[in-house]
Design a protein around this motif. Structure first.
Motif, PDB file in Angstrom:
ATOM      1  N   MET A   1       0.826  -1.245   0.017  1.00 26.48           N
ATOM      2  CA  MET A   1      -0.084  -0.063  -0.137  1.00 26.48           C
ATOM      3  C   MET A   1       1.034   1.319  -0.114  1.00 26.48           C
ATOM      4  SD  MET A   1      -2.886   1.207   2.758  1.00 26.48           S
ATOM      5  CE  MET A   1      -3.476  -0.297   3.014  1.00 26.48           C
ATOM      6  N   ARG A   2       0.435   2.298  -0.830  1.00 28.25           N
ATOM      7  CA  ARG A   2       1.268   3.436  -0.755  1.00 28.25           C
ATOM      8  C   ARG A   2       1.150   4.119   0.811  1.00 28.25           C
ATOM      9  NH1 ARG A   2       0.666   5.738  -6.250  1.00 28.25           N
ATOM     10  NH2 ARG A   2       0.501   4.070  -7.517  1.00 28.25           N
ATOM     11  N   SER A   3       1.987   5.077   0.806  1.00 27.86           N
ATOM     12  CA  SER A   3       2.150   5.537   2.386  1.00 27.86           C
ATOM     13  C   SER A   3       1.232   6.806   2.323  1.00 27.86           C
ATOM     14  CB  SER A   3       3.549   5.622   2.951  1.00 27.86           C
ATOM     15  OG  SER A   3       4.336   6.627   2.176  1.00 27.86           O
ATOM     16  N   PHE A   4       0.547   7.417   3.348  1.00 28.40           N
ATOM     17  CA  PHE A   4       0.181   8.569   3.339  1.00 28.40           C
ATOM     18  C   PHE A   4       0.372   9.388   4.653  1.00 28.40           C
ATOM     19  CE2 PHE A   4      -2.546   4.761   4.625  1.00 28.40           C
ATOM     20  CZ  PHE A   4      -3.080   5.073   5.898  1.00 28.40           C
ATOM     21  N   THR A   5      -0.224  10.355   4.877  1.00 25.78           N
ATOM     22  CA  THR A   5      -0.044  10.964   6.285  1.00 25.78           C
ATOM     23  C   THR A   5      -1.866  10.935   6.868  1.00 25.78           C
ATOM     24  OG1 THR A   5      -0.474  13.150   5.314  1.00 25.78           O
ATOM     25  CG2 THR A   5       1.587  12.416   6.045  1.00 25.78           C
ATOM     26  N   LYS A  39      -5.563  -1.100  -0.708  1.00 29.89           N
ATOM     27  CA  LYS A  39      -4.436  -2.102  -0.752  1.00 29.89           C
ATOM     28  C   LYS A  39      -4.309  -2.696  -2.204  1.00 29.89           C
ATOM     29  CE  LYS A  39      -5.701  -4.281   3.729  1.00 29.89           C
ATOM     30  NZ  LYS A  39      -6.346  -5.551   4.316  1.00 29.89           N
ATOM     31  N   LEU A  40      -5.282  -2.507  -2.945  1.00 26.85           N
ATOM     32  CA  LEU A  40      -5.202  -2.690  -4.539  1.00 26.85           C
ATOM     33  C   LEU A  40      -4.448  -1.584  -5.331  1.00 26.85           C
ATOM     34  CD1 LEU A  40      -8.449  -4.590  -4.882  1.00 26.85           C
ATOM     35  CD2 LEU A  40      -6.162  -5.653  -4.800  1.00 26.85           C
ATOM     36  N   GLU A  41      -4.243  -0.268  -4.333  1.00 24.47           N
ATOM     37  CA  GLU A  41      -3.891   0.692  -4.965  1.00 24.47           C
ATOM     38  C   GLU A  41      -4.737   1.127  -6.198  1.00 24.47           C
ATOM     39  OE1 GLU A  41       0.523   0.743  -5.589  1.00 24.47           O
ATOM     40  OE2 GLU A  41       0.934   0.515  -3.705  1.00 24.47           O
ATOM     41  N   THR A 125      -6.374  -4.482 -11.334  1.00 18.90           N
ATOM     42  CA  THR A 125      -5.682  -3.240 -12.099  1.00 18.90           C
ATOM     43  C   THR A 125      -4.865  -3.405 -13.578  1.00 18.90           C
ATOM     44  OG1 THR A 125      -3.822  -3.663 -10.562  1.00 18.90           O
ATOM     45  CG2 THR A 125      -5.469  -2.188  -9.705  1.00 18.90           C
ATOM     46  N   ALA A 126      -4.753  -4.839 -14.027  1.00 17.62           N
ATOM     47  CA  ALA A 126      -4.159  -5.270 -15.061  1.00 17.62           C
ATOM     48  C   ALA A 126      -4.994  -4.736 -16.346  1.00 17.62           C
ATOM     49  CB  ALA A 126      -3.470  -6.600 -15.131  1.00 17.62           C
ATOM     50  N   GLN A 127      -6.311  -4.652 -16.096  1.00 23.36           N
ATOM     51  CA  GLN A 127      -7.329  -4.482 -17.362  1.00 23.36           C
ATOM     52  C   GLN A 127      -7.579  -2.895 -17.419  1.00 23.36           C
ATOM     53  OE1 GLN A 127      -8.359  -7.038 -18.848  1.00 23.36           O
ATOM     54  NE2 GLN A 127      -7.227  -8.508 -17.899  1.00 23.36           N
ATOM     55  N   CYS A 129      -9.924   0.205 -17.577  1.00 19.34           N
ATOM     56  CA  CYS A 129     -11.266   0.676 -17.085  1.00 19.34           C
ATOM     57  C   CYS A 129     -11.322   2.119 -16.826  1.00 19.34           C
ATOM     58  CB  CYS A 129     -11.227   0.012 -15.778  1.00 19.34           C
ATOM     59  SG  CYS A 129     -12.665   0.775 -14.444  1.00 19.34           S
ATOM     60  N   ASN A 130     -12.151   2.379 -17.525  1.00 23.96           N
ATOM     61  CA  ASN A 130     -12.697   4.091 -17.829  1.00 23.96           C
ATOM     62  C   ASN A 130     -12.921   4.680 -16.334  1.00 23.96           C
ATOM     63  OD1 ASN A 130     -12.127   4.453 -20.417  1.00 23.96           O
ATOM     64  ND2 ASN A 130     -14.304   3.745 -20.834  1.00 23.96           N
ATOM     65  N   LYS A 131     -13.270   3.853 -15.579  1.00 26.08           N
ATOM     66  CA  LYS A 131     -13.485   4.589 -14.315  1.00 26.08           C
ATOM     67  C   LYS A 131     -12.484   4.771 -13.298  1.00 26.08           C
ATOM     68  CE  LYS A 131     -17.510   3.156 -11.859  1.00 26.08           C
ATOM     69  NZ  LYS A 131     -18.231   4.456 -11.917  1.00 26.08           N
ATOM     70  N   ARG A 132     -11.611   3.493 -13.406  1.00 26.61           N
ATOM     71  CA  ARG A 132     -10.164   3.749 -12.404  1.00 26.61           C
ATOM     72  C   ARG A 132      -9.221   4.374 -13.440  1.00 26.61           C
ATOM     73  NH1 ARG A 132      -7.084  -0.095 -13.654  1.00 26.61           N
ATOM     74  NH2 ARG A 132      -8.862  -1.688 -14.075  1.00 26.61           N
ATOM     75  N   LYS A 133      -9.059   4.330 -14.630  1.00 28.24           N
ATOM     76  CA  LYS A 133      -7.920   5.200 -15.250  1.00 28.24           C
ATOM     77  C   LYS A 133      -8.876   5.720 -16.558  1.00 28.24           C
ATOM     78  CE  LYS A 133      -3.415   4.378 -16.841  1.00 28.24           C
ATOM     79  NZ  LYS A 133      -2.702   3.754 -18.213  1.00 28.24           N
ATOM     80  N   PRO A 134      -9.380   7.152 -16.369  1.00 23.78           N
ATOM     81  CA  PRO A 134      -9.963   7.743 -17.472  1.00 23.78           C
ATOM     82  C   PRO A 134      -9.346   7.543 -18.784  1.00 23.78           C
ATOM     83  CG  PRO A 134     -10.086   8.920 -15.501  1.00 23.78           C
ATOM     84  CD  PRO A 134      -9.287   7.752 -15.082  1.00 23.78           C
ATOM     85  N   GLY A 135     -10.243   7.157 -19.888  1.00 26.70           N
ATOM     86  CA  GLY A 135      -9.591   7.157 -21.194  1.00 26.70           C
ATOM     87  C   GLY A 135      -9.090   5.673 -21.654  1.00 26.70           C
ATOM     88  N   SER A 136      -8.859   4.637 -20.723  1.00 26.49           N
ATOM     89  CA  SER A 136      -8.374   3.539 -20.876  1.00 26.49           C
ATOM     90  C   SER A 136      -9.020   2.611 -21.500  1.00 26.49           C
ATOM     91  CB  SER A 136      -7.637   3.015 -19.665  1.00 26.49           C
ATOM     92  OG  SER A 136      -8.545   2.741 -18.924  1.00 26.49           O
ATOM     93  N   GLY A 137     -10.416   2.785 -21.514  1.00 29.39           N
ATOM     94  CA  GLY A 137     -11.263   1.772 -22.336  1.00 29.39           C
ATOM     95  C   GLY A 137     -12.170   0.820 -21.063  1.00 29.39           C
ATOM     96  N   CYS A 138     -13.086   0.445 -21.816  1.00 35.12           N
ATOM     97  CA  CYS A 138     -14.028  -0.422 -20.608  1.00 35.12           C
ATOM     98  C   CYS A 138     -13.871  -1.888 -21.145  1.00 35.12           C
ATOM     99  CB  CYS A 138     -15.363   0.139 -20.798  1.00 35.12           C
ATOM    100  SG  CYS A 138     -16.486  -0.910 -19.970  1.00 35.12           S
TER     101      CYS A 138
END
Ligand SMILES: Cc1cc2nc3c(=O)[nH]c(=O)nc-3n(C[C@H](O)[C@H](O)[C@H](O)COP(=O)(O)OP(=O)(O)OC[C@H]3O[C@@H](n4cnc5c(N)ncnc54)[C@H](O)[C@@H]3O)c2cc1C
Ligand code: SF4
Ligand code: FES
Ligand code: FES
Lengths: 316, 165
Positions: A1-5, A39-41, A125-127, A129-138
């Motif tokens: 998981m990425r760190s955060f404050t 957890k899945l970033e 995250t290997a696929q 998905c426009n919702k997760r990564k705008p413009g990447s496709g569905c």
């Protein structure tokens, strides 16, 4: 998981102001959806503002004869509240049909409303998905789409809103109270709260950056039979394929909203007008213009049958 | 990495202060930092129930909570529930009824059972099943677990009746 404050907010206004100050800040309530996604970033906040200590965990009567549910009221406590059980039974039943008892102990009213889709490709995250990564496709269009939506979709996204609670709140005409980073408060009717995907499936609701939900209000109780019926692939602990929340009167008239078929709880006046004529007429009106995939066309008849069962139960 | 922050909480009756990185889950904190490995990690996504602990008296998933969020709270793990004898009768009944095989799910099962019986003294089998819907067991087929919990509910009810008023 990425760190955060991490910080704990001292008041709703301060929480909203803090969220606007930090880029990539997010609120955390029960954490049952956010932690999973972190957890899945899929969610990568740089700063978390914990809202659990804000004293937004009471249910109070409103001057209009309804109830004001604090944003931090746990799903377990909301479902068990005697006023909710007596006057808003559909809400209590919808909550108890969701997740598990232990998750409901933690999950909050606001967090439940904001839980994100369960589209399998949103999680993978290997696929694309426009919702997760705008413009990447569905990946769901043309992919495995048994669980996905048939109403309110777009070429960009066909994901559903997975919340059971929201379907009941939609049928009860709930409203969402918020405070913005500048301290201004507003009320958003639930019908306008969740957004359809259109070209921007990553925008899921009407909230602005940093806007905090403080409460959900319910109007005066509506008489009638309160029914929630959820159909899923196993008897418990699964998301809805289709669910129906309904408040039905003596002559089969009333209101209903459907979950599991759209990016938001799906409700239409034209469909409710058909209710006295039965499930076939009402579901046909609700589902006019449906767009199905090779995988999920079964949802159309499942809506009709589930509504039929609800109307049958209301007569019984 | 973000700097660790100091948290103070009560774990199994003992008040302690430790440093925790914000992204550390409560489950990892209990297991790694405190050595309380009775709290198990299966799915790490809120599905299997192996990681359940009591947080201020309520069963919650330690895999879906950050340790920093537990600052100021009281946590009880299976170690604490065992030591205080709160679940001795449940453990006994699980043993008698063969309600565990590999034992991986058992700490979570016991936390759920304890939480259920605190809320509802005499649950029906249906209610026990419903309460266990968030606890996965790959070995027993659940029937024995439901039996064991039902037995304890009866025993506890009987011992309450025997107490002088
Ligand atoms: C295994 C599993 C099964 C499940 N099954 C179901 C099911 O069958 N039906 C169902 O409906 N749900 C189900 N859920 C989802 C569950 O209901 C949600 O995870 C829960 O309601 C989220 O609430 P939370 O308080 O934990 O939210 P969090 O995870 O804390 O937050 C969710 C989102 O809301 C935001 N947020 C939280 N509070 C506020 C606030 N006050 N103002 C603004 N933003 C805020 C957060 O920033 C985050 O983006 C399931 C979850 C799991 C893990
Ligand atoms: S349906 Fe929406 S969430 Fe699912 S893959 Fe397509 S864009 Fe992503
Ligand atoms: S490890 Fe927490 S629910 Fe599975
Ligand atoms: S005893 Fe092995 S998982 Fe339950």
């Amino acid at each position: 998981m990425r760190s955060f404050t991490y910080e704990r907010a001292a008041s709703p206004a301060e929480a909203a102001a803090a969220a606007a100050r930090q880029a990539k800040a997010k609120f955390i309530a029960g954490g049952t959806n956010l932690l999973d996604l972190m957890k899945l970033e899929i969610e990568t906040p740089g700063h978390l503002i914990d809202v659990n200590g804000l004293n937004l965990d009471t249910i109070e009567p409103t001057p209009e004869g309804g109830l004001r549910i604090g944003a931090l009221v746990r799903n377990t406590d909301l479902a068990a509240d005697p006023r909710i059980r007596r006057d808003y039974g559909v809400l209590s039943r919808a909550l108890l049909a969701g997740a598990s008892g232990q998750l409901r102990n933690r999950a909050t009213t606001a967090g439940n409303l904001l839980q994100r889709t369960r589209c399998p490709y949103f999680y993978d995250t290997a696929q694309p998905c426009n919702k997760r990564k705008p413009g990447s496709g569905c990946s769901a269009i043309g992919g495995f789409s048994r669980h996905l939506a048939v109403m309110g979709t777009s070429e960009a996204c066909i994901a559903t809103n997975p919340s059971d609670m929201a379907v009941a709140m939609r049928v009860l005409d709930a409203a969402i109270e918020t405070v913005k980073p500048d301290g201004a408060a507003r009320t958003i009717p639930i019908a306008e709260f969740h957004r359809l995907p259109g070209e921007t499936p990553h925008v899921e609701n009407a909230l602005e950056q940093g806007e905090l939900i403080t409460a959900v209000t319910l109007p005066k109780p509506a008489g009638g039979r309160h029914i929630y019926r959820k159909v899923r692939d196993r008897a418990s602990y699964a998301f809805a394929l289709v669910s129906v929340a309904a408040v039905i009167g003596r002559h089969g008239e009333g209101r209903f909203a459907v979950g599991g078929i759209a990016p938001k709880p799906w409700r239409m006046q034209a469909a409710e007008a058909e209710l006295p004529r039965g499930a076939k007429a009402a579901s046909a009106a609700l589902l006019a213009g449906a767009k199905t995939t090779h995988d999920n066309a079964f949802k159309l008849s499942l809506v009709e049958r589930t509504l039929g069962a609800v109307l049958h139960e209301a007569r019984g | 990495m973000t700097a660790p922050v100091a948290i103070t909480l009560t774990v199994n009756g003992e008040r302690l202060t430790r440093l925790a990185e914000p992204r550390e889950t409560l489950a990892d904190f209990l297991r790694r930092d405190l050595g309380l490995t009775g709290t198990h990690l299966g799915c790490e996504m809120g599905v299997c129930g192996a990681c359940l602990v009591m947080l201020d008296g309520t069963p919650v998933h330690s895999c879906l909570s950050f340790a920093v969020q537990a600052d100021g709270s009281a946590v009880e793990t299976i170690e604490g529930l065992t030591e205080s004898a709160a679940v001795t009768d449940l453990q006994q009944a699980f043993h008698e009824r063969n309600a565990l095989q590999c034992g991986f799910c058992t700490p979570g099962m016991l936390v759920t059972a304890q939480g259920l019986l605190a809320r509802k003294a005499s649950p029906s089998r249906e209610e026990i099943r419903d309460a266990l819907s968030g606890n996965y067991c790959r070995c027993t087929g659940y029937e024995a677990i439901v039996d064991a919990i039902e037995t304890v509910a009866r025993r506890r009810a009987a011992s309450r009746e025997e107490l002088p008023a």
